[in-house]
Design an enzyme around this catalytic site. Structure first.
Site, PDB file in Angstrom:
ATOM      1  N   ARG A 104      -7.295  15.323 -17.288  1.00 54.10           N
ATOM      2  CA  ARG A 104      -8.487  15.233 -16.429  1.00 54.10           C
ATOM      3  C   ARG A 104      -8.099  15.858 -15.095  1.00 54.10           C
ATOM      4  NH1 ARG A 104     -12.644  10.309 -15.182  1.00 54.10           N
ATOM      5  NH2 ARG A 104     -13.423  11.116 -17.161  1.00 54.10           N
ATOM      6  N   HIS A 106     -17.390  18.209 -19.573  1.00 56.71           N
ATOM      7  CA  HIS A 106     -16.979  16.863 -19.995  1.00 56.71           C
ATOM      8  C   HIS A 106     -17.325  16.732 -21.485  1.00 56.71           C
ATOM      9  CE1 HIS A 106     -15.561  12.900 -19.732  1.00 56.71           C
ATOM     10  NE2 HIS A 106     -16.480  12.324 -18.989  1.00 56.71           N
ATOM     11  N   GLN A 126     -17.396  13.298 -23.616  1.00 58.21           N
ATOM     12  CA  GLN A 126     -18.530  12.431 -23.288  1.00 58.21           C
ATOM     13  C   GLN A 126     -19.798  12.910 -23.986  1.00 58.21           C
ATOM     14  OE1 GLN A 126     -18.552   9.561 -20.970  1.00 58.21           O
ATOM     15  NE2 GLN A 126     -20.391   9.301 -22.205  1.00 58.21           N
ATOM     16  N   ASP A 133     -26.626  11.503 -14.382  1.00 57.26           N
ATOM     17  CA  ASP A 133     -25.240  11.263 -13.967  1.00 57.26           C
ATOM     18  C   ASP A 133     -25.267  11.113 -12.447  1.00 57.26           C
ATOM     19  OD1 ASP A 133     -22.444  11.167 -13.894  1.00 57.26           O
ATOM     20  OD2 ASP A 133     -22.171  13.299 -14.297  1.00 57.26           O
ATOM     21  N   CYS A 165     -23.405   8.599 -18.500  1.00 54.80           N
ATOM     22  CA  CYS A 165     -21.992   8.552 -18.915  1.00 54.80           C
ATOM     23  C   CYS A 165     -21.224   7.443 -18.197  1.00 54.80           C
ATOM     24  CB  CYS A 165     -21.334   9.907 -18.699  1.00 54.80           C
ATOM     25  SG  CYS A 165     -21.157  10.399 -16.982  1.00 54.80           S
ATOM     26  N   ARG A 190     -17.209   6.285 -27.058  1.00 57.28           N
ATOM     27  CA  ARG A 190     -16.099   7.153 -26.636  1.00 57.28           C
ATOM     28  C   ARG A 190     -14.863   6.823 -27.483  1.00 57.28           C
ATOM     29  NH1 ARG A 190     -15.895   9.208 -21.366  1.00 57.28           N
ATOM     30  NH2 ARG A 190     -14.001  10.226 -22.108  1.00 57.28           N
TER      31      ARG A 190
END
Ligand code: CP
Ligand code: NVA
Length: 306
Positions: free
Chosen positions: A106, A133, A136, A221, A261, A289
């Site tokens: 990340r 991402h 996700q 988001d 998310c 996830r």
């Protein structure tokens, strides 16, 4: 350079057929967890997780997933490594990948994850960059299909910032064949063009309510992603009309679901009554996830050894 290794840096790194197989496997793995049965298919395998940004879900889902599969995981915060003192990402990739079977990174710029991938001798998973991402968004589509069936031909509404999540949704729209309505303040519309969108299935809307009409899934988001904190105050004002609230849900199909998310900011990108209301599937989304990434870990290790 290790050109033959298959990494997962963006949604389009997997084919439609591979994703369908991963979804089928995720369903099996999820049922096994419900029955407390764990297939230890990654015994003696090690995942290294390297973080340059904060995380709750990504770290936990990968660590727990690896444990359930019988493997091990090691978390490294980039600030504790020699990268923070000037070691190059390329050298770090050469060393880290010699110590494990798979890596998750990340970080900020996507170019950094590409540099790591080029020098890694094991598969690399993108656990979020400024630009993508993918874990996700595929977990989200898996969640949608669990809740509502095939996403093909459906309309999905992305309301808010044109960020990493939005970019991964755009890539997914092409692979899965759904319509993506993107609504963001007009001053951010150029970001869509910069994403090189030639796909006819992505449409921009200046009006966030109009973007929700005929929608089967409304998703959003944070307005300020990690790394953009200095723009927070300005963004709070610019995005004011883009809160996913009851009016947007009411404009959509009756069976619309809401996704985020997470982490969420109630009263900013989503109202409390929506995220805590009957259309919200955010907790299922977070749990998935775990199941999707277990299937992904297994798949990437297996195909790279074949
Ligand atoms: N959604 C997500 O990636 O959450 P974390 O930042 O907590 O990992
Ligand atoms: N767009 C957000 C997602 C966090 C999971 C960020 O990059 O901070």
């Amino acid at each position: 350079m290790n050109k033959n290794i298959r990494h997962f840096l963006r949604v389009s790194d997997l084919s439609y057929n591979e994703i369908q197989k991963l979804f089928a496997r995720s369903t099996v793995l999820k049922k096994q967890v419900e029955k407390q049965v764990f297939e230890q298919v990654l015994q003696n395998r090690t995942l290294i997780l390297l973080f340059e940004k904060h995380s709750t879900r990504t770290r936990l889902s990968f660590e727990v997933g690896m444990q359930q599969l019988g493997g091990n995981s090691i978390v490294l915060q980039m600030r504790d490594t020699q990268i923070d003192r000037g070691e190059t990402i390329e050298d770090a990739a050469r060393v880290i990948s010699r110590m494990c079977d798979i890596v998750m990174l990340r970080t900020f710029e996507h170019s950094k994850i590409e540099a790591f991938a080029k020098n890694s001798t094991v598969p690399l998973i993108n656990g979020l960059t400024n630009e993508h991402h993918p874990c996700q968004v595929l977990s989200d589509i898996f969640t949608f299909q669990e809740q509502r069936g095939d996403i093909l031909g459906k309309t999905i509404s992305w309301i808010g910032d044109i960020n990493n999540m939005c970019a991964s949704w755009i890539e997914a729209s092409n692979i899965f064949g759904f319509k993506l309505h993107v609504s963001s303040p007009p001053q951010y519309k150029h970001l869509l063009e910069e994403l090189n969108i030639s796909q006819s299935n992505v449409e921009y809307f200046a009006d966030p309510i109009e973007a929700c009409v005929q929608s089967s899934l409304i998703t959003t988001d944070v307005w300020t992603s990690m790394g953009f904190e200095q723009e927070k105050q300005e963004r709070l004002k610019t995005f004011e009309r883009w809160t996913v609230d009851r009016r947007k849900i009411d404009a959509a199909n009756k069976d619309v679901v809401f996704m985020h998310c997470l982490p969420a900011h109630r009263g900013e990108e989503v109202s409390a009554d929506v995220i805590d209301g009957p259309q919200s599937v955010v907790w299922q989304e977070a749990e998935n996830r775990l199941h999707f990434q277990k299937a992904l870990l297994e798949h990437l290790i297996k195909i790279n050894e074949a």
